[in-house]
Write an enzyme that holds these catalytic residues in place. Structure first.
Site, short mmCIF file in Angstrom:
data_model
loop_
_atom_site.label_atom_id
_atom_site.label_comp_id
_atom_site.label_asym_id
_atom_site.label_seq_id
_atom_site.Cartn_x
_atom_site.Cartn_y
_atom_site.Cartn_z
N ARG A 49 0.92 -1.22 -0.11
CA ARG A 49 -0.12 -0.04 -0.05
C ARG A 49 0.94 1.35 0.07
NH1 ARG A 49 -1.28 1.86 4.67
NH2 ARG A 49 -1.96 -0.16 5.56
N TYR A 102 -16.93 16.77 -15.31
CA TYR A 102 -17.64 15.31 -15.39
C TYR A 102 -18.41 15.00 -14.31
CZ TYR A 102 -17.24 10.42 -14.77
OH TYR A 102 -17.29 9.12 -14.24
N ASP A 174 -7.89 18.63 -14.41
CA ASP A 174 -8.15 17.51 -14.81
C ASP A 174 -7.59 17.26 -16.21
OD1 ASP A 174 -9.34 15.02 -15.63
OD2 ASP A 174 -11.05 15.18 -14.63
N LYS A 199 -8.52 6.45 -19.27
CA LYS A 199 -8.60 7.08 -20.70
C LYS A 199 -7.52 6.81 -21.56
CE LYS A 199 -12.60 7.33 -18.69
NZ LYS A 199 -12.78 8.03 -17.33
C1 LIG Z 1 -12.62 13.91 -17.04
C2 LIG Z 1 -12.86 12.87 -16.26
N1 LIG Z 1 -12.22 12.89 -14.93
C3 LIG Z 1 -12.35 11.95 -14.27
C4 LIG Z 1 -13.08 10.81 -14.10
C5 LIG Z 1 -13.10 9.67 -13.22
O1 LIG Z 1 -12.11 8.84 -13.59
P1 LIG Z 1 -12.33 7.33 -13.36
O2 LIG Z 1 -13.70 6.66 -13.97
O3 LIG Z 1 -11.24 6.65 -13.68
O4 LIG Z 1 -12.78 7.06 -11.63
C6 LIG Z 1 -13.50 10.68 -15.52
C7 LIG Z 1 -14.05 9.43 -15.89
O5 LIG Z 1 -14.83 9.35 -16.91
C8 LIG Z 1 -13.50 11.81 -16.27
O6 LIG Z 1 -13.90 11.54 -17.67
#
Ligand SMILES: Cc1ncc(COP(=O)(O)O)c(C=O)c1O
Length: 380
Positions: A49, A102, A174, A199
């Protein structure tokens, strides 16, 4: 000698294994490590961890490609976001978030952190006056997505960093949609970059993961402390897959962009498409800023169709090569209806998305096949 992006993606943190010379960092499927006498750790590893060599390799590579001081890998993007918020914020603090964030990020603020007295305001981040007006003495973080999911809005990272810093707040970006190949927020003044590595970084739709990259070692250390204390870490198998994806990010992104540009041309010329949302279009309101801060404009394209929600859903249903599914950033093309799928959690909120919107994650298949599929899906 400073290395280029692709060199870093392939080599940073990935020295051949000292024991065997294996050129690919092995999957260290171990929870614990033999100590040479009490406290006699080998290379600092004691419990997975806290740290695991496969994860370390990924974390060093992520830090290198984002140009940061410290990279940290998590079990998902949302685990990374939660760890970040609980590291840098405390109850009664305030966060400015994009008014088209998001949906999962919005839900984290609205349904989870709000209960712990962390307040937030959704603000249109392209409007710097609106951001300045929303700042309070308690504003601790300005949270940026650019381009945004799913409306492809663009925010000026450098200007927002100045605004945040003038008010004693941190700028978090992000960078999931752009990926570090297309956009480097830390070089533009951001303090922390967030990724859903699920992604583009992973890139093959075979692993869920998240990352934080801190611009300076101080925040990096605090985040690392919380990563261990909270425990939302990436496991070694997931770290290995993500690292494998990262190596080819540059070449994949170039093809994603090539294909997205052709898809945009088709949509623009189509009589049943009422609007195309893509930062590469000169008429996009954020185009100039995107051109300033991005290498290219990415593989995500959204569009609106005549006929409202029913037709948007029908287009998604008719597509064949574009697979109907959530997520994005993989080699295969995906299509979805944000209102009913990825952004359903924002329904009825200020972040609700238009019902006639369709979102594409344009993959790297043969472009003529993608165009043919879209044409038939739109023809009805
Ligand atoms: C722009 C964005 N940020 C964060 C996330 C969250 O990531 P995760 O699904 O890996 O938890 C997503 C998921 O679709 C996203 O599109």
């Amino acid at each position: 000698m400073s290395n280029g992006f692709e060199t870093l993606a392939i080599h940073a943190g990935q020295e051949p294994d000292p024991l065997t010379g294996a050129v690919v960092p092995p999957i260290y499927a171990t929870s614990t490590y033999k100590q040479d006498g009490v406290g006699g750790l080998r290379s600092g590893y004691e419990y997975s961890r806290s740290a695991n060599p496969t994860r370390t390799a990924l974390e060093e590579a992520l830090a290198a490609v984002e140009g940061g001081a410290r990279g940290l890998a998590f079990a998902s993007g949302l685990a990374a976001e939660d760890t970040l918020l609980r590291t840098v914020c405390k109850p009664q603090d305030h966060v400015i978030i994009p008014n088209d964030a998001y949906g999962g990020t919005y839900r984290l603020f609205a349904k989870v952190h709000e209960r712990w007295d962390l307040h937030y305001d959704p603000v249109p981040l392209h409007d710097l006056d609106a951001v300045a007006a929303a700042m309070t003495q308690k504003t601790r973080v300005v949270w940026v997505e650019t381009p945004t999911n799913p409306l492809l809005g663009v925010a000026d990272i450098a200007a927002l960093a100045r605004l945040a810093h003038d008010n004693g707040a941190l700028l978090v970006v992000d960078n999931t949609f752009a990926s570090p190949y297309l956009q480097q927020p830390l070089a533009l003044g951001a303090d922390v970059v967030v990724h859903s590595t699920t992604k583009y970084v992973g890139g093959h739709s075979d692993v869920v993961g998240g990352a934080l990259v801190a611009a300076n070692a101080g925040i990096g250390e605090e985040l690392a402390y919380h990563q261990n204390a909270m425990g939302g870490v990436a496991g070694p198998f997931d770290a290995w897959l993500t690292l494998r994806g990262l190596k080819t990010l540059g070449v994949r992104m170039d093809r994603h962009c090539d294909n997205a540009e052709r898809v945009v041309d088709l949509l623009l010329a189509h009589p049943r498409v009422t609007e195309v949302l893509y930062p590469g279009l000169p008429e996009h309101p954020g185009h100039e800023i995107a051109a300033k801060q991005m290498r290219r404009f990415g593989g995500m394209v959204s569009f609106r169709v005549a006929g409202g929600e029913a037709e948007a859903v029908a287009v998604c249903d008719r597509a064949k090569l574009f697979t109907l599914g959530e997520s994005l950033g993989g080699v295969e093309s995906l299509i979805e209806h944000p209102g009913r799928m990825t952004h359903a959690s924002a329904a009825g909120s200020p972040l609700e998305v238009p019902a006639d919107l369709v979102r594409l994650s344009v993959g790297i298949e043969t472009i003529d096949d993608l165009l043919a599929d879209l044409s038939q899906a739109l023809a009805g």
